[in-house]
Scaffold this motif. Structure first.
Motif, PDB file in Angstrom:
ATOM      1  N   GLN A  56     -53.435 -15.274 125.633  1.00  0.00           N
ATOM      2  CA  GLN A  56     -53.155 -16.609 126.160  1.00  0.00           C
ATOM      3  C   GLN A  56     -52.887 -16.548 127.661  1.00  0.00           C
ATOM      4  O   GLN A  56     -53.328 -17.414 128.414  1.00  0.00           O
ATOM      5  CB  GLN A  56     -51.949 -17.207 125.410  1.00  0.00           C
ATOM      6  N   GLN A  57     -52.173 -15.516 128.112  1.00  0.00           N
ATOM      7  CA  GLN A  57     -51.929 -15.341 129.542  1.00  0.00           C
ATOM      8  C   GLN A  57     -53.242 -15.120 130.280  1.00  0.00           C
ATOM      9  O   GLN A  57     -53.460 -15.657 131.371  1.00  0.00           O
ATOM     10  CB  GLN A  57     -50.989 -14.152 129.754  1.00  0.00           C
ATOM     11  N   LEU A  58     -54.147 -14.331 129.688  1.00  0.00           N
ATOM     12  CA  LEU A  58     -55.451 -14.091 130.303  1.00  0.00           C
ATOM     13  C   LEU A  58     -56.237 -15.384 130.438  1.00  0.00           C
ATOM     14  O   LEU A  58     -56.858 -15.646 131.478  1.00  0.00           O
ATOM     15  CB  LEU A  58     -56.242 -13.082 129.455  1.00  0.00           C
ATOM     16  N   VAL A  59     -56.205 -16.230 129.414  1.00  0.00           N
ATOM     17  CA  VAL A  59     -56.926 -17.506 129.463  1.00  0.00           C
ATOM     18  C   VAL A  59     -56.416 -18.360 130.613  1.00  0.00           C
ATOM     19  O   VAL A  59     -57.202 -18.989 131.345  1.00  0.00           O
ATOM     20  CB  VAL A  59     -56.780 -18.252 128.113  1.00  0.00           C
ATOM     21  N   ARG A  60     -55.084 -18.378 130.797  1.00  0.00           N
ATOM     22  CA  ARG A  60     -54.523 -19.172 131.898  1.00  0.00           C
ATOM     23  C   ARG A  60     -54.964 -18.620 133.257  1.00  0.00           C
ATOM     24  O   ARG A  60     -55.233 -19.370 134.190  1.00  0.00           O
ATOM     25  CB  ARG A  60     -53.001 -19.203 131.798  1.00  0.00           C
ATOM     26  N   GLU A  61     -55.063 -17.305 133.376  1.00  0.00           N
ATOM     27  CA  GLU A  61     -55.451 -16.698 134.642  1.00  0.00           C
ATOM     28  C   GLU A  61     -56.929 -16.897 134.951  1.00  0.00           C
ATOM     29  O   GLU A  61     -57.318 -16.974 136.109  1.00  0.00           O
ATOM     30  CB  GLU A  61     -55.136 -15.198 134.614  1.00  0.00           C
ATOM     31  N   LEU A  62     -57.757 -16.994 133.914  1.00  0.00           N
ATOM     32  CA  LEU A  62     -59.198 -17.090 134.134  1.00  0.00           C
ATOM     33  C   LEU A  62     -59.648 -18.483 134.559  1.00  0.00           C
ATOM     34  O   LEU A  62     -60.741 -18.649 135.085  1.00  0.00           O
ATOM     35  CB  LEU A  62     -59.943 -16.692 132.851  1.00  0.00           C
ATOM     36  N   GLY A  63     -58.843 -19.511 134.323  1.00  0.00           N
ATOM     37  CA  GLY A  63     -59.247 -20.871 134.667  1.00  0.00           C
ATOM     38  C   GLY A  63     -59.513 -21.021 136.155  1.00  0.00           C
ATOM     39  O   GLY A  63     -58.679 -20.667 136.982  1.00  0.00           O
ATOM     40  N   SER A  64     -60.706 -21.536 136.523  1.00  0.00           N
ATOM     41  CA  SER A  64     -61.080 -21.670 137.928  1.00  0.00           C
ATOM     42  C   SER A  64     -61.418 -23.097 138.324  1.00  0.00           C
ATOM     43  O   SER A  64     -61.392 -23.422 139.508  1.00  0.00           O
ATOM     44  CB  SER A  64     -62.291 -20.774 138.239  1.00  0.00           C
ATOM     45  N   TYR A  65     -61.758 -23.940 137.370  1.00  0.00           N
ATOM     46  CA  TYR A  65     -62.226 -25.282 137.677  1.00  0.00           C
ATOM     47  C   TYR A  65     -61.246 -26.331 137.162  1.00  0.00           C
ATOM     48  O   TYR A  65     -60.499 -26.088 136.204  1.00  0.00           O
ATOM     49  CB  TYR A  65     -63.604 -25.529 137.038  1.00  0.00           C
ATOM     50  N   ASP A  66     -61.290 -27.497 137.782  1.00  0.00           N
ATOM     51  CA  ASP A  66     -60.427 -28.596 137.382  1.00  0.00           C
ATOM     52  C   ASP A  66     -60.768 -29.050 135.964  1.00  0.00           C
ATOM     53  O   ASP A  66     -61.931 -29.292 135.642  1.00  0.00           O
ATOM     54  CB  ASP A  66     -60.609 -29.765 138.367  1.00  0.00           C
ATOM     55  N   GLN A  67     -59.762 -29.140 135.089  1.00  0.00           N
ATOM     56  CA  GLN A  67     -59.888 -29.587 133.702  1.00  0.00           C
ATOM     57  C   GLN A  67     -60.805 -28.681 132.880  1.00  0.00           C
ATOM     58  O   GLN A  67     -61.393 -29.105 131.884  1.00  0.00           O
ATOM     59  CB  GLN A  67     -60.394 -31.032 133.639  1.00  0.00           C
ATOM     60  N   GLU A  68     -60.925 -27.432 133.279  1.00  0.00           N
ATOM     61  CA  GLU A  68     -61.733 -26.470 132.515  1.00  0.00           C
ATOM     62  C   GLU A  68     -61.008 -26.086 131.224  1.00  0.00           C
ATOM     63  O   GLU A  68     -59.784 -26.002 131.184  1.00  0.00           O
ATOM     64  CB  GLU A  68     -61.983 -25.233 133.363  1.00  0.00           C
ATOM     65  N   GLN A  69     -61.778 -25.853 130.160  1.00  0.00           N
ATOM     66  CA  GLN A  69     -61.224 -25.365 128.900  1.00  0.00           C
ATOM     67  C   GLN A  69     -61.863 -24.024 128.561  1.00  0.00           C
ATOM     68  O   GLN A  69     -63.086 -23.878 128.657  1.00  0.00           O
ATOM     69  CB  GLN A  69     -61.489 -26.349 127.752  1.00  0.00           C
ATOM     70  N   LEU A  70     -61.035 -23.053 128.161  1.00  0.00           N
ATOM     71  CA  LEU A  70     -61.508 -21.762 127.668  1.00  0.00           C
ATOM     72  C   LEU A  70     -60.925 -21.541 126.282  1.00  0.00           C
ATOM     73  O   LEU A  70     -59.741 -21.797 126.056  1.00  0.00           O
ATOM     74  CB  LEU A  70     -61.082 -20.607 128.588  1.00  0.00           C
ATOM     75  N   LEU A  71     -61.758 -21.087 125.374  1.00  0.00           N
ATOM     76  CA  LEU A  71     -61.305 -20.792 124.016  1.00  0.00           C
ATOM     77  C   LEU A  71     -61.810 -19.405 123.621  1.00  0.00           C
ATOM     78  O   LEU A  71     -62.990 -19.092 123.808  1.00  0.00           O
ATOM     79  CB  LEU A  71     -61.820 -21.824 123.012  1.00  0.00           C
ATOM     80  N   VAL A  72     -60.909 -18.574 123.095  1.00  0.00           N
ATOM     81  CA  VAL A  72     -61.251 -17.252 122.583  1.00  0.00           C
ATOM     82  C   VAL A  72     -61.066 -17.288 121.072  1.00  0.00           C
ATOM     83  O   VAL A  72     -60.009 -17.701 120.589  1.00  0.00           O
ATOM     84  CB  VAL A  72     -60.351 -16.158 123.196  1.00  0.00           C
ATOM     85  N   TYR A  73     -62.096 -16.860 120.323  1.00  0.00           N
ATOM     86  CA  TYR A  73     -61.958 -16.878 118.858  1.00  0.00           C
ATOM     87  C   TYR A  73     -62.580 -15.613 118.264  1.00  0.00           C
ATOM     88  O   TYR A  73     -63.418 -14.957 118.892  1.00  0.00           O
ATOM     89  CB  TYR A  73     -62.590 -18.139 118.250  1.00  0.00           C
TER      90      TYR A  73
END
Length: 510
Positions: free
Chosen positions: A163-180
């Protein structure tokens, strides 16, 4: 036709950008999973030492509680308990009486962690992660069958680092990243309410899960602790069901076409989606169209302004007579438009190449420049690529806040720039990670001395400025003609992983 060509070029660029982000995210995720595996190896080593010294199960059971405290001190929030099956007995580190397990007919040999370990035949395996609504984090178990083919070591982990990695990877406004994972369970998401839901299930299944969560909540007495937890689970299920309904058709397109950037509808918004597949975990990237267009303006803005100039000039030719004043005015307009183009191009190029926080190269610019250096090398040329990572940087953020953490990162960048030549390259990759390319050398002692000078100056300068101290561990690899940047980065990261074992500015090389 020109507009279509511009759109095609922009689409190709977006494909390239999202593919690079997916590759980078997979590399980072692999590092997180490797850290989890390393933690388990430490546990297994400590437990084997205990078994060798005291093979009696009753002694082992007592020692597990001591081992539990040691691992908690080492691993922090990641650790969530250890247990094992040894001589056909279930031994664990917590204080629950074994009679409670006997009364329910609990058999550890029937549990997924034990069966997965047996099936792994000595390999370290992860059981499918699941969401603990009682504790608000994703849980998994790492287990391993021992050489006697009966004993199994198991280690519960909280997968909060993903979850910390997902927060760090965000680069764009309102971007969503999901890992499954392979079962579709979401184990990392910019929207925390989605954690634990099944991404690969359709909208109808998500709605069914919502109804079941509501029914479970309504069956409990309102206001109790169990009711509150069930309420939170129902709210999370409702948020995911809404997301799944909005993305019903578009999401299936992304799942069916991995590694292809596609424009889909997410409710009333248009977003670009990209699925980066991995061996065990998939990463889904969703970026609003407007955010991507703003970030890639250098690709479409210049051609669009040129097209505007052509249209304006052509229409003025049709509409106006050819006379000296009108022709002179057209040249004035042409000069003004050219000036606008130059200003827009310079701004776009600068924004695309510089890291906002430190003023050093960003990841994309650094990778492009190093690749160009490799392509221009002669057979006898060489250089050294160094990957650096801050030691204990998370502690600085936790104790002093992200603003102080940003100042520490800027100081580290200043010390790096001050210790390299003008022909060398330096970049901030992400967070507290940096990279350096040293030209015209294949001597690792040169690289080690540079890293040592950086750490020495960091210690003295942070003390002078009354800032928290940080050191940078480093891994290095020699670069020659024909090298591939991505492969070099992986080798340097492996050396960095070795160097970080001491967490005190260590240095290692391939």
């Amino acid at each position: 036709m020109a507009g279509s060509l511009i759109a095609v070029q922009e689409t190709r660029h977006i494909q390239q950008v999202l593919a690079q982000r997916g590759e980078q995210a997979q590399e980072k995720l692999g590092g997180v999973m490797a850290d989890y595996t390393h933690s388990f190896q430490l546990f297994a080593q400590l437990l084997q030492q205990t078994l060798d010294a005291h093979p009696d199960p009753d002694v082992i059971w007592d020692d597990l509680k001591t081992l539990d405290r040691k691992l908690a001190a080492i691993e922090g929030d990641t650790f969530d308990g250890v247990y094992m099956v040894y001589q056909d007995r279930y031994l664990y580190s917590w204080d629950t009486p074994y009679s409670q397990y006997e009364s329910t007919g609990y058999r550890p040999q029937d549990r997924p962690w034990y069966q997965d370990a047996v099936q792994g035949q000595g390999a370290i395996v992860f059981t499918p992660p699941y969401m603990s609504y009682a504790n608000h984090y994703i849980l998994s178990t790492i287990s391993q069958l021992q050489p006697d083919q009966e004993t199994v070591f198991a280690y519960d982990i909280k997968m909060g680092n993903i979850q910390q990695l997902v927060r760090e990877l965000g680069s764009y406004d309102q971007e969503q990243l999901l890992v499954y994972d392979a079962n579709g369970t979401i184990i990392g998401s910019t929207e925390e309410a989605y954690l634990g839901s099944t991404l690969t299930a359709d909208a109808a299944a998500a709605q069914t899960a919502l109804q079941q969560a509501r029914a479970a909540m309504e069956a409990l007495e309102e206001g109790t602790e169990a009711w509150q937890k069930a309420k939170e689970q129902a709210e999370a299920a409702e948020a995911f069901a809404q997301f799944r309904k909005q993305s019903e058709h578009g999401l299936q397109t992304l799942l069916d076409q991995p590694r292809k950037a596609s424009l889909i509808k997410l409710g009333s918004r248009q977003v670009y989606g990209y699925l980066s597949p991995g061996e065990d975990y998939q990463i889904l990237i969703l970026v609003p169209l407007g955010s991507l267009l703003g970030a890639t303006a250098q690709v479409w803005l210049l051609p669009f302004l040129v097209l505007e100039l052509i249209l304006v000039y052509g229409l003025s030719r049709i509409r106006k007579e050819w006379n000296t004043r009108e022709l002179q005015q057209a040249y004035v307009e042409l000069g003004q438009t050219q000036k606008r183009l130059e200003i827009a191009l310079k701004a776009a190029q600068k924004a695309a190449a510089i890291d906002d926080l430190t003023g050093t190269m960003n990841f994309k610019s650094f990778r492009q420049n190093v690749t160009e250096q490799i392509q221009n090398m002669q057979e006898t040329d060489a250089g050294i690529l160094i990957m650096l990572d801050g030691d204990h940087f998370k502690t600085i953020n936790d104790n002093y806040g992200h603003q102080v953490g940003d100042e520490v990162i800027k100081l580290a960048a200043q010390m790096i720039i001050g210790r390299i030549r003008t022909v060398d390259l330096a970049s901030r990759l992400h967070g507290d990670e940096f990279a350096i390319f040293i030209a015209n050398t294949q001597d690792y002692t040169v690289a080690q001395k540079i890293v040592g000078d950086i750490n020495t100056s960091l210690v003295s300068e942070s003390a002078r400025r009354h800032m928290p101290n940080i050191t940078l561990s480093a891994g290095a690899v020699i670069v020659r003609r024909g090298s591939n940047y991505a492969q070099l980065a992986k080798v340097a990261d492996a050396a960095l992983y070795e160097a970080k074992s001491s967490h005190d500015g260590g240095f290692a090389h391939a």
